[in-house]
Design a protein around this motif. Structure first.
Motif, PDB file in Angstrom:
ATOM      1  N   SER A   1       0.804  -1.208   0.000  1.00 16.39           N
ATOM      2  CA  SER A   1       0.000   0.000   0.000  1.00 16.39           C
ATOM      3  C   SER A   1       0.841   1.263   0.000  1.00 16.39           C
ATOM      4  O   SER A   1       0.342   2.373  -0.036  1.00 16.39           O
ATOM      5  N   SER A   2       2.153   1.115   0.050  1.00 16.01           N
ATOM      6  CA  SER A   2       3.032   2.281   0.092  1.00 16.01           C
ATOM      7  C   SER A   2       3.042   3.001  -1.229  1.00 16.01           C
ATOM      8  O   SER A   2       3.005   2.414  -2.290  1.00 16.01           O
TER       9      SER A   2
ATOM     10  N   ASN B   1       7.532   5.033  -4.517  1.00 18.07           N
ATOM     11  CA  ASN B   1       7.992   4.145  -5.585  1.00 18.07           C
ATOM     12  C   ASN B   1       9.469   3.822  -5.489  1.00 18.07           C
ATOM     13  O   ASN B   1       9.918   2.794  -5.996  1.00 18.07           O
ATOM     14  N   SER B   2      10.255   4.712  -4.861  1.00 20.20           N
ATOM     15  CA  SER B   2      11.690   4.452  -4.741  1.00 20.20           C
ATOM     16  C   SER B   2      11.974   3.230  -3.879  1.00 20.20           C
ATOM     17  O   SER B   2      13.040   2.628  -3.974  1.00 20.20           O
ATOM     18  N   LEU B   3      11.011   2.865  -3.058  1.00 20.01           N
ATOM     19  CA  LEU B   3      11.180   1.703  -2.192  1.00 20.01           C
ATOM     20  C   LEU B   3      11.280   0.412  -3.001  1.00 20.01           C
ATOM     21  O   LEU B   3      11.894  -0.566  -2.556  1.00 20.01           O
ATOM     22  N   TYR B   4      10.701   0.410  -4.210  1.00 15.75           N
ATOM     23  CA  TYR B   4      10.654  -0.801  -5.025  1.00 15.75           C
ATOM     24  C   TYR B   4      11.812  -0.907  -6.015  1.00 15.75           C
ATOM     25  O   TYR B   4      11.827  -1.765  -6.876  1.00 15.75           O
TER      26      TYR B   4
ATOM     27  N   ALA C   1      15.985  -2.273   2.842  1.00 15.55           N
ATOM     28  CA  ALA C   1      15.754  -3.111   4.019  1.00 15.55           C
ATOM     29  C   ALA C   1      14.268  -3.124   4.374  1.00 15.55           C
ATOM     30  O   ALA C   1      13.531  -2.187   4.075  1.00 15.55           O
ATOM     31  N   TYR C   2      13.848  -4.200   5.011  1.00 13.47           N
ATOM     32  CA  TYR C   2      12.440  -4.346   5.404  1.00 13.47           C
ATOM     33  C   TYR C   2      12.072  -3.311   6.453  1.00 13.47           C
ATOM     34  O   TYR C   2      12.823  -3.052   7.396  1.00 13.47           O
ATOM     35  N   GLN C   3      10.897  -2.712   6.275  1.00 13.67           N
ATOM     36  CA  GLN C   3      10.350  -1.748   7.231  1.00 13.67           C
ATOM     37  C   GLN C   3       9.039  -2.300   7.773  1.00 13.67           C
ATOM     38  O   GLN C   3       8.120  -2.583   7.000  1.00 13.67           O
TER      39      GLN C   3
ATOM     40  N   TYR D   1       4.567 -10.867   3.163  1.00 18.21           N
ATOM     41  CA  TYR D   1       5.549 -11.472   4.061  1.00 18.21           C
ATOM     42  C   TYR D   1       6.920 -11.298   3.407  1.00 18.21           C
ATOM     43  O   TYR D   1       7.024 -10.820   2.263  1.00 18.21           O
ATOM     44  N   ILE D   2       7.960 -11.700   4.105  1.00 18.58           N
ATOM     45  CA  ILE D   2       9.294 -11.719   3.508  1.00 18.58           C
ATOM     46  C   ILE D   2       9.560 -13.138   3.005  1.00 18.58           C
ATOM     47  O   ILE D   2       9.513 -14.089   3.796  1.00 18.58           O
TER      48      ILE D   2
END
Length: 310
Positions: A3-4, A7-10, A15-17, A26-27
């Motif tokens: 839901s974030s 876009n830079s996160l992808y 690292a997992y937040q 899930y990871i």
């Protein structure tokens, strides 16, 4: 889908937040990624050795399927380290949906080899027609699933994007594939029924061919279980219970597909299928339970020459 809106996160490896969910819910398990890469990789290498050794080139379909599985599980291994990477997500979802198609294609060819052995009277369709009809159905299914996956992916990258249409298209593709496998199973049952009436019951239940028949049935059951799971999983949506719980995916997709292809490493067609057309009825058998129309077609067929009553 996450839901974030960042876009830079992808991109790259973030690292997992705990405050931001991943596209998986899930990871992905690093151990599972390594294990399945190894298992499918080993099966692929053994299949390559086997089909080269026995010159059963059509068995390369099983190797190709394993290679696609390795790509998918390698992407999940990548995602275990970089859980938000969108490239890893798209690679794994596309390859792991496509891979079983190569296994079913190999099984279609195998049934065609059985029909060649037992003669044209053992089937309602010729081997080539089986291959064209069911492989075409697989291709259509893949196109539908790919279109749905692409649409769902593009919507997921948009703010307030609606992935429901793409997901429904993917479900339609998997249901279509499940239906085609079901029709194939009906045709295979018809083949076995006809073969028994032609007097080949002992060949099907005893001896080398019986192991290969068992392997084919076992593999189809595994693929069928996986297809049902995938249908329910996607029907629940990207935030559904099945798709966000990794254990189901590992068992009902990963394990099922390992079993579906590895069984042909153990019972390989190159070892168990006869190398020539000298496939006779049981010694001393002079009559076969069939109606007059079947008998006339059987003995008038030039394709059946060499199989008959010797």
């Amino acid at each position: 889908m996450s839901s974030s809106n960042d876009n830079s996160l992808y991109e790259g490896c973030k690292a997992y937040q705990s405050s931001v969910s991943t596209s998986y819910g899930y990871i992905p398990s690093e151990a599972a990624g390594i294990a399945f890469c190894v298992l499918f990789g080993l099966s692929m290498m053994v299949h390559v050795i086997q089909f080269c050794w026995k010159r059963t080139w059509w068995c390369s379909l099983f190797s190709i399927g394993c290679m696609v599985e390795v790509l998918g599980w390698a992407a999940r291994l990548w995602a275990a380290i970089c859980p938000y990477n969108s490239t890893a997500f798209m690679i794994q979802i596309s390859t792991l949906i496509i891979a079983p198609t190569f296994y079913t294609a190999g099984i279609y060819v195998l049934l065609g080899r059985f029909i060649q052995l037992f003669g044209p009277a053992s089937s309602m369709l010729t081997p080539k027609r089986y291959l064209w009809i069911f492989c075409t159905c697989d291709v259509v299914s893949l196109v539908i699933q790919a279109a749905g996956g692409g649409l769902a992916s593009s919507e997921s990258d948009e703010v307030n994007g609606d992935t429901s249409l793409g997901t429904n298209i993917m479900v339609a593709g998997i249901v279509f594939q499940l239906a085609s496998i079901s029709i194939f199973v009906i045709c295979a049952v018809d083949f076995f029924r006809r073969s028994v009436r032609l007097g080949y019951r002992q060949a099907l239940v005893n001896g080398p061919l019986s192991y290969l028949v068992g392997a084919m049935v076992f593999s189809v059951v595994c693929i069928y279980i996986r297809s049902i799971y995938r249908t329910i999983e996607l029907a629940q949506g990207w935030s559904g219970y099945l798709i966000t719980h990794q254990t189901y995916f590992i068992v009902l997709d990963g394990v099922m597909m390992v079993l579906a292809v590895a069984v042909f490493n153990i019972f390989h067609p190159g070892w168990l299928l006869p190398t020539d057309m000298a496939f006779a009825l049981p010694k001393g058998q002079v009559t076969v339970e069939m109606d007059d129309a079947e008998a006339q077609r059987l003995h008038s067929s030039t394709e059946y020459a060499g199989y008959g009553h010797r």
